[in-house]
Design a protein around this motif. Sequence first.
Motif, short mmCIF file in Angstrom:
data_model
loop_
_atom_site.label_atom_id
_atom_site.label_comp_id
_atom_site.label_asym_id
_atom_site.label_seq_id
_atom_site.Cartn_x
_atom_site.Cartn_y
_atom_site.Cartn_z
N LEU A 430 92.20 16.28 3.89
CA LEU A 430 93.12 16.04 2.77
C LEU A 430 94.43 15.44 3.25
O LEU A 430 95.02 14.58 2.57
CB LEU A 430 93.38 17.36 2.02
CG LEU A 430 92.42 17.65 0.85
CD1 LEU A 430 90.96 17.64 1.31
CD2 LEU A 430 92.75 18.99 0.21
N GLU A 431 94.91 15.85 4.42
CA GLU A 431 96.17 15.30 4.93
C GLU A 431 96.01 13.83 5.31
O GLU A 431 96.96 13.05 5.20
CB GLU A 431 96.66 16.12 6.11
CG GLU A 431 97.22 17.48 5.71
CD GLU A 431 97.74 18.27 6.89
OE1 GLU A 431 97.43 17.87 8.03
OE2 GLU A 431 98.43 19.27 6.68
N LEU A 432 94.82 13.45 5.77
CA LEU A 432 94.57 12.04 6.08
C LEU A 432 94.66 11.20 4.82
O LEU A 432 95.31 10.14 4.80
CB LEU A 432 93.20 11.88 6.74
CG LEU A 432 92.76 10.44 7.02
CD1 LEU A 432 93.78 9.70 7.87
CD2 LEU A 432 91.39 10.41 7.69
N ILE A 433 94.04 11.65 3.76
CA ILE A 433 94.10 10.91 2.49
C ILE A 433 95.53 10.87 1.97
O ILE A 433 96.01 9.85 1.47
CB ILE A 433 93.15 11.54 1.45
CG1 ILE A 433 91.69 11.40 1.92
CG2 ILE A 433 93.33 10.90 0.08
CD1 ILE A 433 90.68 12.07 1.02
N ASP A 434 96.22 12.00 2.09
CA ASP A 434 97.60 12.08 1.62
C ASP A 434 98.51 11.10 2.39
O ASP A 434 99.42 10.51 1.82
CB ASP A 434 98.11 13.51 1.77
CG ASP A 434 99.46 13.72 1.12
OD1 ASP A 434 99.68 13.18 0.01
OD2 ASP A 434 100.32 14.40 1.71
N SER A 435 98.24 10.93 3.68
CA SER A 435 99.07 10.04 4.50
C SER A 435 98.90 8.57 4.11
O SER A 435 99.74 7.73 4.44
CB SER A 435 98.74 10.22 5.98
OG SER A 435 97.42 9.79 6.26
N LEU A 436 97.80 8.23 3.42
CA LEU A 436 97.56 6.84 3.02
C LEU A 436 98.37 6.46 1.79
O LEU A 436 98.55 5.28 1.51
CB LEU A 436 96.07 6.63 2.74
CG LEU A 436 95.13 6.89 3.93
CD1 LEU A 436 93.67 6.82 3.47
CD2 LEU A 436 95.38 5.88 5.03
N GLY A 437 98.83 7.48 1.03
CA GLY A 437 99.53 7.21 -0.23
C GLY A 437 100.72 6.29 -0.09
O GLY A 437 100.84 5.30 -0.84
N PRO A 438 101.65 6.55 0.84
CA PRO A 438 102.83 5.67 0.93
C PRO A 438 102.52 4.28 1.46
O PRO A 438 103.37 3.39 1.36
CB PRO A 438 103.74 6.44 1.91
CG PRO A 438 103.23 7.84 1.94
CD PRO A 438 101.76 7.73 1.71
N LEU A 439 101.33 4.05 2.01
CA LEU A 439 101.02 2.78 2.67
C LEU A 439 100.31 1.79 1.76
O LEU A 439 100.29 0.59 2.05
CB LEU A 439 100.15 3.04 3.91
CG LEU A 439 100.72 4.04 4.94
CD1 LEU A 439 99.71 4.24 6.07
CD2 LEU A 439 102.06 3.54 5.48
#
Length: 520
Positions: A430-439
Amino acid sequence: MIYSKIKELEALGFSQRNIAKQLDISRNTVAKYSRKDVETFTTWLSSTKHRKQKLDEHKERVLDWLRTYPDLTTAQIQDWLEERGFENVVESTLRRYVKNLREEYQLPKQVYQRQYEAVPDPPMGEQAQIDFGQIWVTTEEKQRIKLYVVAFVLSHSRYKYMEWWDHPYRTEEVIQAHEHAFQYFSGKPKTIVYDQDRTLFINENYGDIIFTPQFETYRQTQRFKVHACRGADPESKGRIENVIGFIKNNFAKNRTYSDLESWNHQALAWLKRTGNGKTHNSTKQIPEQVFKVEQSYLLPAFSLSQKNNHSEGVTNLEVRRINKDNTIKYLTNRYSVPRSTYNRLSYVSIKVENEQLLIFDPTTGEHLATHSLCLETGRLIKNRSHERDQTHSIKSLVERVSKRFTNKDEAGIYLEIIHQRYPRYTRDQLELIDSLGPLYSQSLLDSTLTQCLQKRIFSATEFREILIRLKKQEELVSPSEKLPMNDLPIMSRRTQEKLLHIEPEVRSLADYTELLEGEK
């Protein structure tokens, strides 16, 4: 000779004041000699030659000291006599006796003097000063040994403490000396003035002091203010400078060394007898008496060994710097700490117990981690729980990541399926997917989610790969030819690969050569 000169000057009509001034003697001496005629003076002088003085029983001992140590002070001689049990010595009497011995036996005193600028006394309990010194002394075997001392003085009362070592002192030993001094004072001052010693200070950057890790931990634990003196500024710590000189010249100089324990025992006895028990030259008060009043103004100082159980890791006072990857180094291995530790702490305290490495917060005593000691070298010992953010539950994390998408309910279903498939690695996924949000844009995230649901792809890494591929497709298609995002999922794989491998046409070099030759 003095009697003759006095009578000679009297005959010339000089007053007793003028005679005393010319001969550099007191008026009482002039008056006493003036009252005696020649016969009375001769009888009195003859009687003094056979009169035994009280200090004569120590004459040979004192002469031996004066011959061996030309710079010996009368105060130090008095202390040595008192140390040997001869206590009923009046200082002024001893001073005259020593002066007469020096004159009679031609033993002039060597004098060394250093000047300091006067600084007003701070309030009671406000400040103490600390400094270090070293001196060469002679052992019982007539060998030379170098000793090191740390001294503490309360700036108001001038009450002192000192501790000695027979080797260059280490940071942990200096910290232990602080503990002993606070116990000796039954409290601690609000501020301590230091010279910039390498065992306590790493560097000074325009007033910003960088402490050594161990001393920084201790300072935060005992919570006292630190004032570091500038270089070549003895006036700011003149009191402790005087104390170091007093200790070296009155206590240590010319004293015979036997062993460290005896030496420190003698030092404490000297403090009680002389260092804190004699009238101070500047204040004209006895430090021990003033200290009885100042003691009530000191802050309470707990002993590190008395700290509560949950912070017992701090008592060892071994500290380690936290690396950016949230690890600490112990011996030849690295050990992990919780991931957020580096953001809030610079150092941690450690303790080895029962073949385990215990890691604590040095300021609060909070237990951070426990690792079994590794006997190998160059290994990383990592607790998997340290890789994850423990501050949020899986449920709250799902809710947070779902907000990255337009359809939160659809995203929640997708993330919940990932949780079921990867129960041990849910947080990582889930943190990997969350980290893609700002990019990436909202539309690309939504399109990727739709494609993953349609193709039943439930993996954060594959989600990222599809998102990157869609981003490249978006960049390759011109604005006039760009398809709506809703049409992207039905694009054939062959078309996608074709778009990704488009290359510009490249002409042969011979074509350009032929054109250039033709223009000639």
